[in-house]
Design a protein around this motif. Structure first.
Motif, PDB file in Angstrom:
ATOM      1  N   LEU A 150       0.701  -1.143  -0.039  1.00  0.00           N
ATOM      2  CA  LEU A 150       0.000  -0.262   0.118  1.00  0.00           C
ATOM      3  C   LEU A 150       0.961   1.286   0.073  1.00  0.00           C
ATOM      4  CD1 LEU A 150      -2.810  -1.096   2.510  1.00  0.00           C
ATOM      5  CD2 LEU A 150      -2.996  -0.826  -0.003  1.00  0.00           C
ATOM      6  N   GLY A 151       1.904   1.201   0.700  1.00  0.00           N
ATOM      7  CA  GLY A 151       2.800   2.351   0.780  1.00  0.00           C
ATOM      8  C   GLY A 151       3.441   2.809  -0.731  1.00  0.00           C
ATOM      9  N   GLN A 152       3.861   1.497  -1.177  1.00  0.00           N
ATOM     10  CA  GLN A 152       4.390   1.577  -2.449  1.00  0.00           C
ATOM     11  C   GLN A 152       3.387   1.987  -3.787  1.00  0.00           C
ATOM     12  OE1 GLN A 152       5.997  -2.268  -3.616  1.00  0.00           O
ATOM     13  NE2 GLN A 152       7.338  -2.039  -1.708  1.00  0.00           N
ATOM     14  N   LEU A 153       2.187   1.509  -3.327  1.00  0.00           N
ATOM     15  CA  LEU A 153       0.977   2.312  -4.322  1.00  0.00           C
ATOM     16  C   LEU A 153       0.729   3.673  -4.199  1.00  0.00           C
ATOM     17  CD1 LEU A 153      -1.318   1.513  -6.358  1.00  0.00           C
ATOM     18  CD2 LEU A 153      -2.815   1.092  -4.440  1.00  0.00           C
ATOM     19  N   ALA A 154       0.810   4.265  -3.125  1.00  0.00           N
ATOM     20  CA  ALA A 154       0.723   5.646  -2.859  1.00  0.00           C
ATOM     21  C   ALA A 154       1.790   6.416  -3.402  1.00  0.00           C
ATOM     22  CB  ALA A 154       0.530   5.883  -1.252  1.00  0.00           C
ATOM     23  N   THR A 155       3.080   6.022  -3.068  1.00  0.00           N
ATOM     24  CA  THR A 155       4.217   6.530  -3.907  1.00  0.00           C
ATOM     25  C   THR A 155       3.935   6.403  -5.276  1.00  0.00           C
ATOM     26  OG1 THR A 155       5.631   5.942  -1.992  1.00  0.00           O
ATOM     27  CG2 THR A 155       6.573   6.532  -3.890  1.00  0.00           C
ATOM     28  N   GLY A 156       3.731   5.305  -5.723  1.00  0.00           N
ATOM     29  CA  GLY A 156       3.353   5.277  -7.185  1.00  0.00           C
ATOM     30  C   GLY A 156       2.652   6.222  -7.869  1.00  0.00           C
ATOM     31  N   LEU A 157       1.295   6.271  -7.130  1.00  0.00           N
ATOM     32  CA  LEU A 157       0.532   7.232  -7.636  1.00  0.00           C
ATOM     33  C   LEU A 157       0.872   8.591  -7.739  1.00  0.00           C
ATOM     34  CD1 LEU A 157      -2.914   5.867  -5.793  1.00  0.00           C
ATOM     35  CD2 LEU A 157      -2.568   5.851  -8.058  1.00  0.00           C
ATOM     36  N   THR A 158       1.465   9.083  -6.734  1.00  0.00           N
ATOM     37  CA  THR A 158       2.234  10.466  -6.578  1.00  0.00           C
ATOM     38  C   THR A 158       3.026  10.388  -7.734  1.00  0.00           C
ATOM     39  OG1 THR A 158       2.056  10.607  -4.246  1.00  0.00           O
ATOM     40  CG2 THR A 158       3.405  12.103  -5.067  1.00  0.00           C
ATOM     41  N   ALA A 159       4.067   9.586  -7.825  1.00  0.00           N
ATOM     42  CA  ALA A 159       4.754   9.572  -8.889  1.00  0.00           C
ATOM     43  C   ALA A 159       4.405   9.846 -10.277  1.00  0.00           C
ATOM     44  CB  ALA A 159       5.854   8.425  -8.962  1.00  0.00           C
ATOM     45  N   ALA A 160       3.163   8.968 -10.534  1.00  0.00           N
ATOM     46  CA  ALA A 160       2.584   8.825 -11.989  1.00  0.00           C
ATOM     47  C   ALA A 160       1.957  10.303 -12.193  1.00  0.00           C
ATOM     48  CB  ALA A 160       1.611   7.752 -11.916  1.00  0.00           C
ATOM     49  N   TYR A 161       1.422  10.802 -11.121  1.00  0.00           N
ATOM     50  CA  TYR A 161       0.677  12.188 -11.492  1.00  0.00           C
ATOM     51  C   TYR A 161       1.707  13.206 -11.583  1.00  0.00           C
ATOM     52  CZ  TYR A 161      -0.995  16.625 -10.305  1.00  0.00           C
ATOM     53  OH  TYR A 161      -1.428  17.993 -10.360  1.00  0.00           O
ATOM     54  N   ASN A 162       3.019  13.166 -10.853  1.00  0.00           N
ATOM     55  CA  ASN A 162       4.044  14.223 -11.319  1.00  0.00           C
ATOM     56  C   ASN A 162       4.316  14.051 -12.668  1.00  0.00           C
ATOM     57  OD1 ASN A 162       3.835  15.159  -8.649  1.00  0.00           O
ATOM     58  ND2 ASN A 162       5.200  14.063  -7.761  1.00  0.00           N
ATOM     59  N   ALA A 163       4.655  12.841 -13.169  1.00  0.00           N
ATOM     60  CA  ALA A 163       5.351  12.419 -14.549  1.00  0.00           C
ATOM     61  C   ALA A 163       4.240  13.150 -15.544  1.00  0.00           C
ATOM     62  CB  ALA A 163       5.380  11.031 -14.611  1.00  0.00           C
ATOM     63  N   MET A 164       2.837  12.750 -15.145  1.00  0.00           N
ATOM     64  CA  MET A 164       1.732  13.301 -16.267  1.00  0.00           C
ATOM     65  C   MET A 164       1.464  14.506 -16.301  1.00  0.00           C
ATOM     66  SD  MET A 164      -1.185  10.437 -15.592  1.00  0.00           S
ATOM     67  CE  MET A 164      -1.950  11.596 -14.605  1.00  0.00           C
ATOM     68  N   ASN A 165       1.952  15.214 -15.398  1.00  0.00           N
ATOM     69  CA  ASN A 165       1.624  16.771 -15.169  1.00  0.00           C
ATOM     70  C   ASN A 165       3.006  17.557 -15.248  1.00  0.00           C
ATOM     71  OD1 ASN A 165      -1.370  16.640 -15.160  1.00  0.00           O
ATOM     72  ND2 ASN A 165      -0.859  15.224 -13.529  1.00  0.00           N
ATOM     73  N   GLU A 166       3.824  17.208 -15.563  1.00  0.00           N
ATOM     74  CA  GLU A 166       5.053  18.122 -15.647  1.00  0.00           C
ATOM     75  C   GLU A 166       5.035  19.336 -16.468  1.00  0.00           C
ATOM     76  OE1 GLU A 166       8.897  16.300 -16.113  1.00  0.00           O
ATOM     77  OE2 GLU A 166       8.673  15.081 -14.102  1.00  0.00           O
ATOM     78  N   GLY A 167       4.824  20.676 -16.076  1.00  0.00           N
ATOM     79  CA  GLY A 167       4.610  21.386 -17.284  1.00  0.00           C
ATOM     80  C   GLY A 167       3.103  21.677 -17.575  1.00  0.00           C
ATOM     81  N   ALA A 168       2.240  20.681 -17.203  1.00  0.00           N
ATOM     82  CA  ALA A 168       0.946  20.800 -17.833  1.00  0.00           C
ATOM     83  C   ALA A 168       0.228  21.906 -16.905  1.00  0.00           C
ATOM     84  CB  ALA A 168       0.179  19.522 -17.861  1.00  0.00           C
ATOM     85  N   GLY A 169      -0.799  22.527 -17.613  1.00  0.00           N
ATOM     86  CA  GLY A 169      -1.641  23.439 -16.795  1.00  0.00           C
ATOM     87  C   GLY A 169      -2.989  23.560 -17.236  1.00  0.00           C
ATOM     88  N   ASP A 170      -3.807  22.747 -16.845  1.00  0.00           N
ATOM     89  CA  ASP A 170      -5.092  22.826 -17.430  1.00  0.00           C
ATOM     90  C   ASP A 170      -5.919  24.085 -16.934  1.00  0.00           C
ATOM     91  OD1 ASP A 170      -5.887  19.262 -16.927  1.00  0.00           O
ATOM     92  OD2 ASP A 170      -4.742  20.357 -18.423  1.00  0.00           O
ATOM     93  N   ALA A 171      -6.214  24.767 -18.060  1.00  0.00           N
ATOM     94  CA  ALA A 171      -7.406  25.834 -17.937  1.00  0.00           C
ATOM     95  C   ALA A 171      -8.858  25.342 -18.554  1.00  0.00           C
ATOM     96  CB  ALA A 171      -6.906  26.838 -18.731  1.00  0.00           C
ATOM     97  N   PRO A 172      -9.822  25.901 -17.999  1.00  0.00           N
ATOM     98  CA  PRO A 172     -11.267  25.521 -18.261  1.00  0.00           C
ATOM     99  C   PRO A 172     -11.394  26.155 -19.292  1.00  0.00           C
ATOM    100  CG  PRO A 172     -11.052  26.602 -16.144  1.00  0.00           C
ATOM    101  CD  PRO A 172      -9.805  26.487 -16.422  1.00  0.00           C
TER     102      PRO A 172
END
Length: 172
Positions: A150-172
């Motif tokens: 579970l700890g690894q999953l939480a770390t993995g989710l955070t890393a995946a989010y950071n990788a997906m959103n580097e430099g991305a800025g969503d504007a509505p």
């Protein structure tokens, strides 16, 4: 400097022996005599009196089991929260409201804005980490905490989010 304890009178010693003979606990005897538990223990030791601690041990064990059951219920609730938030995150359609020029504007994007995804994933990670720490209390005195899936999953989710959103800025 601490005051020297007031010695027990002959009457108090006789009463201590009598109450001990009735099977009263040390704390109960202390209340009856108006003395501290420590004072009763010291005088009991001097008199060779001992107390049955099986009731105390049983009560302590019962409290530990109650706490374990409460932790299990909290862990279950944390997992439910994580599942609900992940389902929301992966829902694919969101009804959002923003205020523009003093007017509420409703819109329905298919992806949450980056700051909202980040906040949601942070909350999910926090719930997972808390559940993991609580589980560690009841397994091998925390030895498995470092390798918890579970700890690894939480770390993995955070890393995946950071990788997906580097430099991305969503504007509505």
């Amino acid at each position: 400097m601490a005051e020297a304890p007031v010695p027990f009178s002959d009457e108090e010693i006789a009463e201590l022996k009598r109450l001990h003979g009735l099977g009263l606990s040390r704390n109960r005897i202390a209340r009856e005599l108006g003395r501290s538990g420590r004072a009763v223990s010291v005088h009991s030791d001097r008199l060779g009196l001992t107390y049955d601690r099986t009731l105390t041990a049983a009560a302590t064990e019962a409290k530990m089991q109650d706490a374990k059951a409460r932790r299990a219920a909290i862990i279950e609730q944390l997992y439910d929260t994580v599942e609900e938030e992940l389902a929301y995150l992966n829902g694919g359609r969101y009804d959002l409201v923003e205020v523009s020029a003093g007017t509420a504007v409703k819109y329905s994007p298919t992806r949450l804005p980056a700051q909202d995804r980040k906040a949601l994933l942070t909350g999910i990670g926090s719930a997972m980490a808390t559940a993991t720490r609580l589980e560690a209390l009841d397994t091998n005195n925390g030895v498995d905490e470092g390798i918890s899936l579970l700890g690894q999953l939480a770390t993995g989710l955070t890393a995946a989010y950071n990788a997906m959103n580097e430099g991305a800025g969503d504007a509505p």
